[in-house]
Write a protein that holds these residues in place. Sequence first.
Motif, PDB file in Angstrom:
ATOM      1  N   ARG B  23      26.874 -31.347   9.865  1.00 32.00           N
ATOM      2  CA  ARG B  23      28.142 -31.269   9.130  1.00 32.00           C
ATOM      3  C   ARG B  23      29.231 -30.581   9.967  1.00 32.00           C
ATOM      4  N   SER B  24      28.794 -29.802  10.928  1.00 27.16           N
ATOM      5  CA  SER B  24      29.781 -29.132  11.781  1.00 27.16           C
ATOM      6  C   SER B  24      30.341 -30.068  12.835  1.00 27.16           C
ATOM      7  N   ILE B  25      29.466 -30.888  13.426  1.00 23.58           N
ATOM      8  CA  ILE B  25      29.953 -31.743  14.525  1.00 23.58           C
ATOM      9  C   ILE B  25      30.038 -33.215  14.138  1.00 23.58           C
ATOM     10  N   LYS B  26      29.417 -33.564  13.010  1.00 21.98           N
ATOM     11  CA  LYS B  26      29.502 -34.921  12.460  1.00 21.98           C
ATOM     12  C   LYS B  26      28.999 -35.974  13.462  1.00 21.98           C
ATOM     13  N   ASP B  27      27.888 -35.658  14.089  1.00 23.43           N
ATOM     14  CA  ASP B  27      27.293 -36.608  15.019  1.00 23.43           C
ATOM     15  C   ASP B  27      25.776 -36.437  14.933  1.00 23.43           C
ATOM     16  N   ARG B  28      25.133 -37.433  14.374  1.00 29.72           N
ATOM     17  CA  ARG B  28      23.699 -37.310  14.099  1.00 29.72           C
ATOM     18  C   ARG B  28      22.871 -37.110  15.370  1.00 29.72           C
ATOM     19  N   HIS B  29      23.176 -37.902  16.384  1.00 26.11           N
ATOM     20  CA  HIS B  29      22.372 -37.831  17.613  1.00 26.11           C
ATOM     21  C   HIS B  29      22.535 -36.480  18.297  1.00 26.11           C
ATOM     22  N   ARG B  30      23.787 -36.044  18.339  1.00 22.13           N
ATOM     23  CA  ARG B  30      24.034 -34.758  18.987  1.00 22.13           C
ATOM     24  C   ARG B  30      23.407 -33.619  18.181  1.00 22.13           C
ATOM     25  N   ALA B  31      23.507 -33.745  16.878  1.00 22.88           N
ATOM     26  CA  ALA B  31      22.899 -32.721  16.019  1.00 22.88           C
ATOM     27  C   ALA B  31      21.391 -32.672  16.247  1.00 22.88           C
ATOM     28  N   ALA B  32      20.783 -33.852  16.335  1.00 28.23           N
ATOM     29  CA  ALA B  32      19.327 -33.903  16.573  1.00 28.23           C
ATOM     30  C   ALA B  32      18.989 -33.278  17.924  1.00 28.23           C
ATOM     31  N   ASP B  33      19.814 -33.548  18.925  1.00 29.42           N
ATOM     32  CA  ASP B  33      19.567 -32.958  20.251  1.00 29.42           C
ATOM     33  C   ASP B  33      19.669 -31.435  20.204  1.00 29.42           C
ATOM     34  N   ILE B  34      20.662 -30.970  19.477  1.00 32.30           N
ATOM     35  CA  ILE B  34      20.865 -29.512  19.389  1.00 32.30           C
ATOM     36  C   ILE B  34      19.667 -28.857  18.696  1.00 32.30           C
ATOM     37  N   ILE B  35      19.202 -29.488  17.627  1.00 34.48           N
ATOM     38  CA  ILE B  35      18.052 -28.933  16.897  1.00 34.48           C
ATOM     39  C   ILE B  35      16.813 -28.951  17.791  1.00 34.48           C
ATOM     40  N   GLN B  36      16.664 -30.034  18.506  1.00 32.50           N
ATOM     41  CA  GLN B  36      15.523 -30.161  19.424  1.00 32.50           C
ATOM     42  C   GLN B  36      15.547 -29.016  20.441  1.00 32.50           C
ATOM     43  N   ASP B  37      16.708 -28.799  21.034  1.00 34.49           N
ATOM     44  CA  ASP B  37      16.850 -27.723  22.020  1.00 34.49           C
ATOM     45  C   ASP B  37      16.567 -26.365  21.389  1.00 34.49           C
ATOM     46  N   THR B  38      17.085 -26.204  20.184  1.00 31.17           N
ATOM     47  CA  THR B  38      16.923 -24.916  19.498  1.00 31.17           C
ATOM     48  C   THR B  38      15.459 -24.607  19.235  1.00 31.17           C
ATOM     49  N   TYR B  39      14.738 -25.613  18.758  1.00 30.34           N
ATOM     50  CA  TYR B  39      13.324 -25.370  18.454  1.00 30.34           C
ATOM     51  C   TYR B  39      12.492 -25.232  19.728  1.00 30.34           C
ATOM     52  N   GLU B  40      12.900 -25.917  20.757  1.00 30.09           N
ATOM     53  CA  GLU B  40      12.201 -25.732  22.034  1.00 30.09           C
ATOM     54  C   GLU B  40      12.374 -24.302  22.518  1.00 30.09           C
ATOM     55  N   LYS B  41      13.586 -23.816  22.358  1.00 30.37           N
ATOM     56  CA  LYS B  41      13.885 -22.439  22.745  1.00 30.37           C
ATOM     57  C   LYS B  41      13.055 -21.461  21.905  1.00 30.37           C
ATOM     58  N   LEU B  42      12.952 -21.782  20.627  1.00 26.53           N
ATOM     59  CA  LEU B  42      12.159 -20.920  19.743  1.00 26.53           C
ATOM     60  C   LEU B  42      10.693 -20.932  20.168  1.00 26.53           C
ATOM     61  N   TRP B  43      10.201 -22.105  20.536  1.00 21.66           N
ATOM     62  CA  TRP B  43       8.793 -22.232  20.922  1.00 21.66           C
ATOM     63  C   TRP B  43       8.510 -21.441  22.195  1.00 21.66           C
ATOM     64  N   LEU B  44       9.490 -21.410  23.085  1.00 26.49           N
ATOM     65  CA  LEU B  44       9.293 -20.686  24.346  1.00 26.49           C
ATOM     66  C   LEU B  44       9.163 -19.179  24.132  1.00 26.49           C
TER      67      LEU B  44
END
Lengths: 305, 162
Positions: B23-44
């Motif tokens: 809802r902040s960036i209004k781009d599904r693919h980019r949002a998915a990428d950001i979430i992916q990166d975020t959770y990868e960071k969390l996993w590390l």
Amino acid sequence: MNDDIIYPHLTPLNDRYLSHGELYRSAGDLTAEQFDLLAAAWAENALSDEGLAEIEALFAIDKLKEIYAGSFRQLRLIPCNDRWEGLNGLLQTTPAARTIRRVFFIALASAAIFFTLFTLKPLAKKQVTLTAPVSLPEVAVISDAREPAAPDISNKMEETISSSTSPGVKKKSQELYPPDRESTARISPVTMIASAETPVLISGPTSRELRPVSYNVITATPDIPNDENWIIRGISRLSRAPAKEKKPIDAFVVASAFIKGINSVLGSEMALDKTLNKKGDLVAVSFSSSLLSIKAPVKKNSPRL
Amino acid sequence: MTVKEYNNAVREFGDHVYRFVYRSIKDRHRAADIIQDTYEKLWLCVTEIEYEAAKAWLFTSAYNRMIDVIRKDSRLISIESYDDTSIFAAENDSDLNEVLHHALERLPGVQRSVILLRDYEGYQYREIASITGLTEHQVKTYIFRGRVALRNFLVKTSVWHE
């Protein structure tokens, strides 16, 4: 020497601002933008006591402003049904679960390999032989129509029939079943009487009691040559099928193929190797994986793997 | 945080963080990428983060990543330069929530984010300040200004009448 001499400093004079009242802001002095911000804060319940008193003073003056400020409470976003589809892709398996799964699969694979080896070992002794070809007896199709008719009784029957029937019927009967036709023997019930197994039937009713029967025209089935009959041809082919050569089962090849299949499915790195001596005889069979490694010696008198 | 807790964090907060970013960036693919990166960071750094702090950590990390993405791609639409045609499409929609989401897209990025965190997740001003790296006073100001902008937007597009 005291401090005043060393560090001189100014002392404020008694100057005072006389009109303090001009600095105070009344509620009515608020601009529309200021009031909007105040109303938004009020709708969020985020006003301090001072701000709350100020806006309540405004509401007391103008009730419409309270309604206006209340409209900010409707400006709340409700989460839409936005779902993240890749959620399951980020789930991780615990190390324990991963180890258990790996051990389980390797143990299963090892058990399967050894089962295969031990099951196929005795079979390796025996030579697999396909069953010998079965020679089926030649099937001869013999038409009933070719059987010779019993001359005596049929003649007798014809005489009986001719004596008891009208000349028209007799003529018709002769037209339908001429005496020289081969098929007449098949359709004539008298043919059965001629056989040796049916004397009882003959001794039953006397020839006088016999009544003429109505005959249906049955055309004789054309003889099908054996080459054109697919059933006979199929059976003949099966019976003539050549026996395969005796072929020993190589248990090692079967087990290796099995391991290769498991490796391709699970992505594991299991291997089954032969150890040969200088003469080229099999000495031992070894199984190795990332977690387990087994080497089983092969006896000299054991069947060839 | 254990692996089990990490998986819980994925299941429980994944959709929340996603919709905030989306809802902040209004781009599904980019949002998915950001979430992916975020959770990868969390996993590390899964062992270093407590489960109780995981949600705030995820929002903070996702927000920072989102800011990076936004800075790289300066395609943000300011509230003054909105496209009227899309608004009139929303005007026909009687659902106020839908219209509000359309209006939200016209807000500046920070205002949009703080309002989303406030309305979607119900965070306190202090928590929002912690996630966004702003002061509590700044958060309040952004929220109030954002609300006023949303209201003015609705009035301007005749969805709401004064």
